[in-house]
Design an enzyme around this catalytic site. Structure first.
Site, PDB file in Angstrom:
ATOM      1  N   GLY A 233       0.811  -1.209   0.000  1.00 46.95           N
ATOM      2  CA  GLY A 233       0.000   0.000   0.000  1.00 46.95           C
ATOM      3  C   GLY A 233       0.844   1.258   0.000  1.00 46.95           C
TER       4      GLY A 233
ATOM      5  CB  SER B  23       3.281  -0.226   2.793  1.00 49.07           C
ATOM      6  OG  SER B  23       3.840  -0.430   1.503  1.00 49.07           O
TER       7      SER B  23
ATOM      8  CB  ALA C 152      12.264   8.547 -11.373  1.00 46.21           C
TER       9      ALA C 152
ATOM     10  CB  ALA D 256       7.576  10.295 -10.258  1.00 54.36           C
TER      11      ALA D 256
ATOM     12  CG  HIS E 125      10.870   8.542  -2.979  1.00 52.12           C
ATOM     13  ND1 HIS E 125      10.555   7.385  -3.652  1.00 52.12           N
ATOM     14  CD2 HIS E 125       9.852   8.750  -2.105  1.00 52.12           C
ATOM     15  CE1 HIS E 125       9.400   6.918  -3.210  1.00 52.12           C
ATOM     16  NE2 HIS E 125       8.932   7.735  -2.289  1.00 52.12           N
TER      17      HIS E 125
ATOM     18  NE  ARG F 268      17.254   7.341  -5.352  1.00 48.67           N
ATOM     19  CZ  ARG F 268      16.314   8.196  -5.726  1.00 48.67           C
ATOM     20  NH1 ARG F 268      15.072   8.013  -5.349  1.00 48.67           N
ATOM     21  NH2 ARG F 268      16.603   9.244  -6.454  1.00 48.67           N
TER      22      ARG F 268
ATOM     23  CD  GLU G 175      13.185  12.696 -14.804  1.00 53.25           C
ATOM     24  OE1 GLU G 175      12.410  13.058 -15.717  1.00 53.25           O
ATOM     25  OE2 GLU G 175      13.641  13.474 -13.948  1.00 53.25           O
TER      26      GLU G 175
ATOM     27  CG  ASP H  30       9.832   3.906  -6.322  1.00 51.27           C
ATOM     28  OD1 ASP H  30       8.602   3.773  -6.384  1.00 51.27           O
ATOM     29  OD2 ASP H  30      10.443   4.167  -5.265  1.00 51.27           O
TER      30      ASP H  30
END
Lengths: 168, 168, 168
Positions: free
Chosen positions: B9, B12, B34, B36, B50, B54, B62, B83
């Protein structure tokens, strides 16, 4: 001393599981620390239902906000069942308290307690991303809180359909 | 070659777990891919958070849409941490790309890669059925994608409160 | 006799898992008991998709409301796959039937059946608390139903990304 975290979804059987664990420390009567306040009819009914199911033999305390003081004040007696952390978080956010500091202080306080503490909490991050920013902040906060308490807990269980899975 | 899928989730602890796994292949510096894009302030803050966690020593790439080319281009080097897959899926759907074909192509490409790939993804189907049809389509797509990648992965973990459960 | 409960999120691979279990009792053709009614286009497409995937060799029954009679009537034959309990619950609530009594009667009927029953159900309580009271009632009811059936089941699995975790 033992810190146990019971997590899961709504109506997954978390409280029943946590109550059984609290009664498994039989030396002294267990202490129920409610974070809920009976502010509306739906919540009143839920609190009454929990109380009826728990049965007699419990000492009852309320801690909608000041959870660490309630744990310190009740320490040295029976096992404490805190039901539930996500409601406590919601109360903190609603009262505009610094929830990140409060969660850190709770995590820091736990190793110093003598009597067992069993926490009930909710997983709220496994659905679709909520539309409104407040709900997103809350589910982020709940996830961070659950990780923080799980990290210091001796035992963590994830309950689905009344059945616990051991996480730690 | 190893393909690992980390699901769970929101908040999490999936990313932390995946980062630890990526660093467990120490021969070459890990590569962070990434999906995002920093399109708004909330997302910018999350990306920055993030990156801060890291720490240094990561090569950053990206791939909001073209994930297979990014994996092929970076192959032969360190372990890749992607991610996350659910955001990639969201980007594909927003760009009106054929997500089913892209997910199939990703699954087909994985066995041909030499360096490890660790995917982070989200479980989004464990709440109430969403009111709007777009959200329902998205959660159906996410479920299908997660099954497809889990099927070809060597290892799958479900993370709750920062603690991994082994699925495969 | 065996009662098996397969739970999980939307598109998590529950039905595929349940179908494999139903076919693992090979003496007689398996019986598919659908609780869905094709009331709109989205549902029609989903039903057609399930049917195409299951393939041939299934006896098909429908039980949007009267599930216990359908299980009694089909008893003595092959394994029954009931897909799914959460939709049955939704149908009961929509028809203003007493779902608590119906769930109790189902739980009470199961030990008297001779042929295996495999239930598919959904976890719907792991997201943010829904805004509207009806959705909250439904997710509470689903949680209670899942606990009740899990309690009498011989075997319970939680499926994530197509992979089953053994709960019981």
């Amino acid at each position: 001393m033992a810190v146990i975290l019971i997590t899961g979804g709504a109506r997954s059987g978390k409280s029943v599981r946590a109550e059984a664990l609290a009664r498994s420390f039989p030396d002294q009567p267990p202490i129920y620390i409610a974070t809920a306040e009976a502010l509306d009819v739906e919540m009143e009914a839920r609190i009454a239902g929990h109380r009826a199911r728990r049965g007699t033999g419990w000492i009852e305390r309320e801690a909608p906000l000041d959870l660490v003081p309630a744990l310190v004040a009740s320490d040295g007696g029976g096992a404490r069942l805190v039901d539930c952390l996500t409601l406590w978080l919601s109360n903190l956010m609603h009262a505009e308290r610094d929830w990140e500091r409060e969660v850190s202080e709770l995590a820091a306080a736990l190793p110093r307690l003598k009597s067992p503490v069993i926490f009930v909490t909710n997983e709220v991050g496994l659905g679709i991303v909520p539309d409104n920013a407040l709900a997103r902040s809350y589910r982020d906060a709940a996830g961070i809180m659950n990780q923080t308490i799980a990290d210091v807990a001796d035992k963590v269980e994830f309950v689905v359909a009344g059945l616990p899975m051991k996480l730690k």
